[in-house]
Every structure is written in C-alpha cells, then in structure tokens.
Design an enzyme around this catalytic site. Structure first.
Site, mmCIF file in Angstrom:
data_model
loop_
_atom_site.group_PDB
_atom_site.id
_atom_site.type_symbol
_atom_site.label_atom_id
_atom_site.label_comp_id
_atom_site.label_asym_id
_atom_site.label_seq_id
_atom_site.Cartn_x
_atom_site.Cartn_y
_atom_site.Cartn_z
ATOM 1 N N HIS A 108 0.848 -1.204 0.000
ATOM 2 C CA HIS A 108 0.000 0.000 0.000
ATOM 3 C C HIS A 108 0.881 1.252 0.000
ATOM 4 O O HIS A 108 0.587 2.233 -0.689
ATOM 5 C CB HIS A 108 -0.893 0.050 1.241
ATOM 6 C CG HIS A 108 -1.896 -1.062 1.330
ATOM 7 N ND1 HIS A 108 -1.838 -2.049 2.278
ATOM 8 C CD2 HIS A 108 -2.997 -1.329 0.590
ATOM 9 C CE1 HIS A 108 -2.857 -2.878 2.121
ATOM 10 N NE2 HIS A 108 -3.576 -2.464 1.103
ATOM 11 N N GLY A 158 -3.046 -1.259 -7.364
ATOM 12 C CA GLY A 158 -1.994 -2.264 -7.494
ATOM 13 C C GLY A 158 -2.265 -3.289 -8.579
ATOM 14 O O GLY A 158 -3.394 -3.778 -8.707
#
Ligand code: AMP
Length: 282
Positions: free
Chosen positions: A37, A149
């Site tokens: 993250h 992502g």
C-alpha cells in the site's frame, strides 16, 4: 496528516486545496496496510502534489460474509504508517457515510465479460461491490490520478471500465506488485496465514515463475494444468491457474508467441484465499 470522516468536510478541504495543488493523487484501501500500500502512496507523492488515502472496509465487495468479519483491522498502526509515508489526507468514512439510504448512484454496472471470468466467476457480486464503492470514492475525491496495485489485476481492468462507463476523468495508474523477500505478494490477508501456511504460500509465486520460464508459443493447456497440479500437491485448494490476454483478459489455450499475456492464480490455504499474477511477456 489531516483525517476526515465526513464527505462534506473532505470536499470542502479539497476545494480549497485544488487551487493551490495542481495535481491530486488518490490511494483507496481497505486498511490493514503493508509496504505494498505504501508503494502506492510513494508513487502518488512522486507524481502529484497532494495525496489522499482512504480506508474503508467495503462490505459490498465481500461475497462471503465470513471473509468480511475476519478482515483484519489495524487502524492505529495504519495511521502511523500513513504518517511515516508522508500522506497528506486520510479519508475514514463509516458505512452510513458511504451508503446512505437515499442516493442517485446506479444499482448495478455493466461489467460484461469481466464479471463472468476468474475473480468475477469465483466471487459473484464482488466487482459490483468494487464499482459501488469506487464510483462514490472517485466522485468524492475527484483526483487527477488514482493509484491501484497490479496485484489485483482484474480489479484494475474493472476500474478502468468504470471510468469509461461513468465518464469520470481521473486517470488510473497501475503500480507493480510489491513482494516479500521470498516472492510472496504482500497482502493484508497474509496476516491470517499460520507459520506453516505462510511458508507454503510462496509456492504461488514459484508456480508463476515456472509458467513464465516454460512458456512457449503453441498449446499452453499443459502449462496451466502443471501449475494447478503443483499447487494442489503443496496443499492448496486451487480456484484457477490461468493464462489470459493482458488487454482483454480472454483466457487462452494456445499462444501465438506475440500477444501480451498474463498468468493469474487464485488458491486457498485453510480458507485464506490468495491471488497473484505475473506478466508473461514484457
Ligand atoms: P486493499 O486494501 O487490499 O483493497 O488494497 C488497496 C490497494 O493496494 C489496491 O489497489 C491493491 O491492488 C493495492 N495492493 C495490495 N497489495 C499490493 C502489493 N503487494 N503491491 C502493490 N499494491 C498492492
């Protein structure tokens, strides 16, 4: 770092900032943060002037209520990590704030093929839930760039589709998967793996690497089966080990040696479901 719980306050703040900060970056998460993250935050900080992160464990995207209940919550630690990464703004809404009874959002989104294949097939309703929350978040933040992502490859395709369906002008920037030193893709779900399963989990990465090293033009059915058999032998319950066109996600049984393709795996260890993927071509 400023923390906002209410849409109205966040929007007022962003309205004032927008005249000063030319580019706003947005990193949506469900918390239980890890370095993967933070790599999105880092990208946002490099490419934009103001970085907004959200933490919202979105009940709408959990097709399995038990998975939702067991989803890790580590808010104090998350806040420390975001602070140390230099995040400017954290948006922390509750369910009522995100999903009030009265709203004018669509009840469903036209996701077509994406909802019938891979994660779409194994997690019915999941991508509708992703779109439900992402549509709201994108409209609230009105970022220039949203960072997501590659770890969630199909999710990135769905969000790209959401952007074109809604006409929202935010650009999607896909950030490479960050891995543990042994190759396991970082994931909030890894926290739920016992010691033994944590060691076994790395075989997903090995299966992807094997597919990449053995891929040749022609029939690829055997290659996919070998990856699934390898993981089953290691104790996984395998949902899929697939090869797909990286632009359309069309599953392939033969490869022409030219098209850009991606390998995607979903497999569980004692009810902890892990997903990963790897580009097979550059
Ligand atoms: P999540 O909190 O799991 O919904 O993830 C929030 C965002 O972080 C999504 O865009 C994910 O694709 C991304 N993400 C999750 N794991 C990783 C990773 N290992 N490397 C890079 N990005 C990731």
């Amino acid at each position: 770092m400023l923390i906002f719980h209410h849409i109205k306050d966040l929007r007022q703040f962003l309205l004032n900032k927008r005249s000063v900060h030319s580019q706003i970056g947005f990193v949506p998460t469900m918390g239980a943060l890890h370095q993967g993250h933070l790599s999105l935050i880092e990208q946002s900080k490099m490419q934009t002037d103001l970085t907004v992160c959200s933490i919202f464990v979105n009940p709408a995207q959990f097709n399995d209520p038990k998975d939702f209940e067991k989803y890790p919550v580590t808010l104090d630690r998350d806040i420390q990590l975001l602070l140390s990464a230099g995040t400017d703004v954290l948006f922390l809404p509750d369910v009522q704030e995100m999903y009030p009874e009265e709203h004018d959002y669509p009840l469903s989104y036209e996701l077509g093929y994406f909802e019938t294949v891979l994660e779409g097939a194994y997690r019915p309703g999941h991508f509708q839930g992703v779109c439900k929350v992402m549509h709201r978040l994108l409209k609230i933040v009105e970022a220039d760039i949203v960072f997501m992502g590659q770890k969630d490859f199909q999710q990135c395709m769905v969000v790209q589709q959401l952007l074109s369906l809604t006409g929202i002008t935010t650009k999607l920037n896909i950030v490479p998967t960050l891995r543990e030193p042994d190759g396991l893709a970082m994931s909030s779900r890894n926290m739920r793996l016992g010691d033994q399963d944590r060691q076994t989990a790395v075989f997903i990465y090995e299966a992807l690497m094997q597919m990449k090293s053995q891929l040749q033009a022609g029939d690829v059915v055997q290659l996919k089966k070998a990856a699934a058999d390898f993981l089953t032998a290691k104790g996984f319950k395998v949902d899929y080990a697939e090869l797909a066109n990286a632009h359309t996600l069309e599953l392939i049984d033969t490869w022409n040696g030219k098209d850009s393709i991606v390998a995607l795996i979903a497999a569980s260890l004692n009810d902890v479901r892990l997903i990963d993927n790897m580009m097979m071509t550059s």
